[in-house]
Design a protein around this motif. Structure first.
Motif, PDB file in Angstrom:
ATOM      1  N   PHE A 187       0.838  -1.194   0.000  1.00 49.59           N
ATOM      2  CA  PHE A 187       0.000   0.000   0.000  1.00 49.59           C
ATOM      3  C   PHE A 187       0.876   1.249   0.000  1.00 49.59           C
ATOM      4  CE2 PHE A 187      -2.894  -3.097   2.083  1.00 49.59           C
ATOM      5  CZ  PHE A 187      -3.942  -3.030   1.177  1.00 49.59           C
ATOM      6  N   ASP A 247      -4.152   0.032  10.063  1.00 50.51           N
ATOM      7  CA  ASP A 247      -4.656  -0.098   8.693  1.00 50.51           C
ATOM      8  C   ASP A 247      -5.196   1.219   8.144  1.00 50.51           C
ATOM      9  OD1 ASP A 247      -6.939   0.199  10.171  1.00 50.51           O
ATOM     10  OD2 ASP A 247      -7.755  -1.800   9.773  1.00 50.51           O
ATOM     11  N   SER A 280      -6.906   0.430   4.724  1.00 49.16           N
ATOM     12  CA  SER A 280      -6.630  -0.839   4.042  1.00 49.16           C
ATOM     13  C   SER A 280      -7.422  -1.990   4.652  1.00 49.16           C
ATOM     14  CB  SER A 280      -5.127  -1.155   4.122  1.00 49.16           C
ATOM     15  OG  SER A 280      -4.721  -1.315   5.473  1.00 49.16           O
ATOM     16  N   LYS A 287      -8.917  -5.044   2.708  1.00 50.07           N
ATOM     17  CA  LYS A 287      -8.514  -4.789   1.328  1.00 50.07           C
ATOM     18  C   LYS A 287      -7.189  -5.483   1.022  1.00 50.07           C
ATOM     19  CE  LYS A 287     -11.746  -1.956  -0.150  1.00 50.07           C
ATOM     20  NZ  LYS A 287     -12.547  -2.204  -1.365  1.00 50.07           N
ATOM     21  N   VAL A 292      -3.719  -5.398  -1.635  1.00 42.41           N
ATOM     22  CA  VAL A 292      -2.972  -4.363  -2.354  1.00 42.41           C
ATOM     23  C   VAL A 292      -3.574  -4.154  -3.736  1.00 42.41           C
ATOM     24  CG1 VAL A 292      -0.724  -3.754  -3.337  1.00 42.41           C
ATOM     25  CG2 VAL A 292      -0.850  -4.787  -1.068  1.00 42.41           C
ATOM     26  N   LEU A 331      -6.469   1.237  -1.633  1.00 41.28           N
ATOM     27  CA  LEU A 331      -6.957   1.744  -0.355  1.00 41.28           C
ATOM     28  C   LEU A 331      -8.365   2.318  -0.474  1.00 41.28           C
ATOM     29  CD1 LEU A 331      -3.643   3.505   0.667  1.00 41.28           C
ATOM     30  CD2 LEU A 331      -4.659   1.569   1.865  1.00 41.28           C
TER      31      LEU A 331
END
Length: 425
Positions: A281, A366, A393, A396, A398, A402
């Protein structure tokens, strides 16, 4: 420079006119390409230094004319002034150092005896710099004679000729190269010497930058004759200094790739930003990517597709909010819906978006809070918002990217839109 607590990953030290800024590029595309690359990949852990012959007055004028980023440090007036940060705080230690064997009054007295010298504008006359215009064919003789006369009067000066017309007289300890050496020494003493430094220039007053040990250098494709002659005589066999095949900022990007200093593909050169493959991320990249998409959407450079709109909805939290700079609060889903009305509304017009000083801070396991300035150019109208974005994140991958959970904007002082209704994001 205090923004970083450890050594910078990369420090770029670049001249402005005809190096970072291409005055023959009305769309400023190479500059915008560099901006996107820097903010997406480098701003958070690197340093950007502008090294210019311009005085503070002319430097500030250029910033109003061109979509320039905010540097961490500025070296101005051909290396006689060093400042730091948004407030451009002067380096007092540098000023004290330059006072050695320098007397501006004596310089003025001696130069007045040369009718061939024509004073530059008052804004370009600085405490440690006296600047003139002189015809190319007379420059070398005048420099030799003047240097001798000033030495006889007890001064230790440096005379720099550049651009085929500009003649600057400075203290011997001044100059772009010495200012860079001073910065590097200062950073080293703080335990923050950059891992790599790249110097970028196009004219004679940039030659000193390439003489600093352990610094990479790029002469952009449009480098002037005097710099090419210096390179042929002094650095032809130096593998750390290259002559780029690309003009201006595009040449700087080329040098980053050539020397393997880090990522060298600008997000502006990625055809489909939704296909970007990241290893982890990267909040700054997410911000740059979103606003590039928004620019292309309004310029009509991508199709009006339900696929794109559904992707946008997916990265915006259903309960997410957007606080407009006017103070009005909307849901992020409402904002995505409004995209339908503005597709192609800037087609064929001068319309660009760039972000500056994108600085992410992790505020949870996150989540990241990202602050930046979002600039929008529409014709002659330039507007800017101070923006903060909360990204998450949670749940989620990558590949998903995001999630945008909150966006808050306030007008930058003096840069508010006259019609707030035209400001979408």
């Amino acid at each position: 420079m205090d923004r970083l607590t450890s050594a910078a990953r990369l420090m770029i030290v670049s001249d402005l006119d005809h190096t970072m800024v291409d005055h023959h590029d009305p769309e400023n595309l190479s500059l915008l390409r560099f901006n996107a690359l820097w903010e997406a990949n480098y701003r958070d852990n690197s340093l950007l230094v502008f090294s210019t012959g311009r005085s503070p007055t002319l430097y500030k004028e250029l910033r109003k004319e061109k979509p320039m980023l905010t540097p961490d440090s500025t070296i101005m007036s051909v290396g006689t002034e060093i400042t730091y940060g948004n407030a451009m705080v002067p380096d007092d230690g540098w000023e004290t150092f330059l006072n050695n064997k320098w007397d501006r009054k004596i310089v003025t007295e001696e130069t007045s005896k040369f009718p061939e010298l024509s004073l530059q504008s008052e804004t370009e006359q600085r405490p440690h710099k006296v600047s003139f215009y002189v015809q190319k064919e007379k420059a070398q003789d005048i420099m030799r004679t003047l240097s001798k006369r000033l030495e006889e009067r007890g001064l230790d000066v440096k005379i720099i000729y550049s651009g085929g017309m500009d003649l600057d007289i400075l203290p011997q300890g001044a100059g772009k190269g010495q200012a860079l050496a001073y910065l590097l020494k200062k950073l080293k003493s703080e335990g923050k010497l950059p891992n790599n430094t790249l110097a970028c220039g196009d004219s004679g007053n940039d030659a000193e930058l390439f003489s600093i040990p352990d610094v990479y250098g790029v002469m952009v494709a449009n480098a002037q004759e005097e710099l090419l002659q210096w390179h042929a005589a002094n650095a032809k066999n130096n593998p750390k200094v290259i002559h780029a095949s690309e003009r201006c900022a595009a040449g700087i990007i080329q040098a980053i790739g050539h020397f393997n200093l880090g990522p060298s593909t600008s997000p502006r050169d990625v055809m489909d930003l939704s296909d970007c493959k990241m290893d982890n991320f990267v909040p700054a990249y997410e911000v740059v990517k979103f606003y590039l998409f928004f620019e292309k959407w309004r310029r009509g450079e991508i199709e009006h597709s339900e696929h794109y709109l559904s992707n946008l909805k997916a990265v915006c939290r259903p309960s997410g909010t957007f606080v407009h700079p006017s103070g009005i609060e909307k849901s992020l889903q409402e904002c995505v819906a409004s995209f339908r009305t503005c597709h192609g509304d800037k087609q064929g017009k001068q319309y660009r978006i760039w972000v500056d000083q994108v600085l992410p801070a992790q505020v949870g396991s996150d989540s990241w809070l990202v602050s930046f300035k979002k600039w929008e150019l529409s014709g002659e109208d330039r507007r800017c918002c101070i923006t903060t974005v909360l990204l998450s994140s949670k749940n989620k991958t990558v590949a998903d990217g995001l999630t945008w959970t909150h966006v808050h904007q306030t007008w930058l002082h003096g840069a508010a839109a006259s019609d707030s209704a035209t400001w979408f994001y």
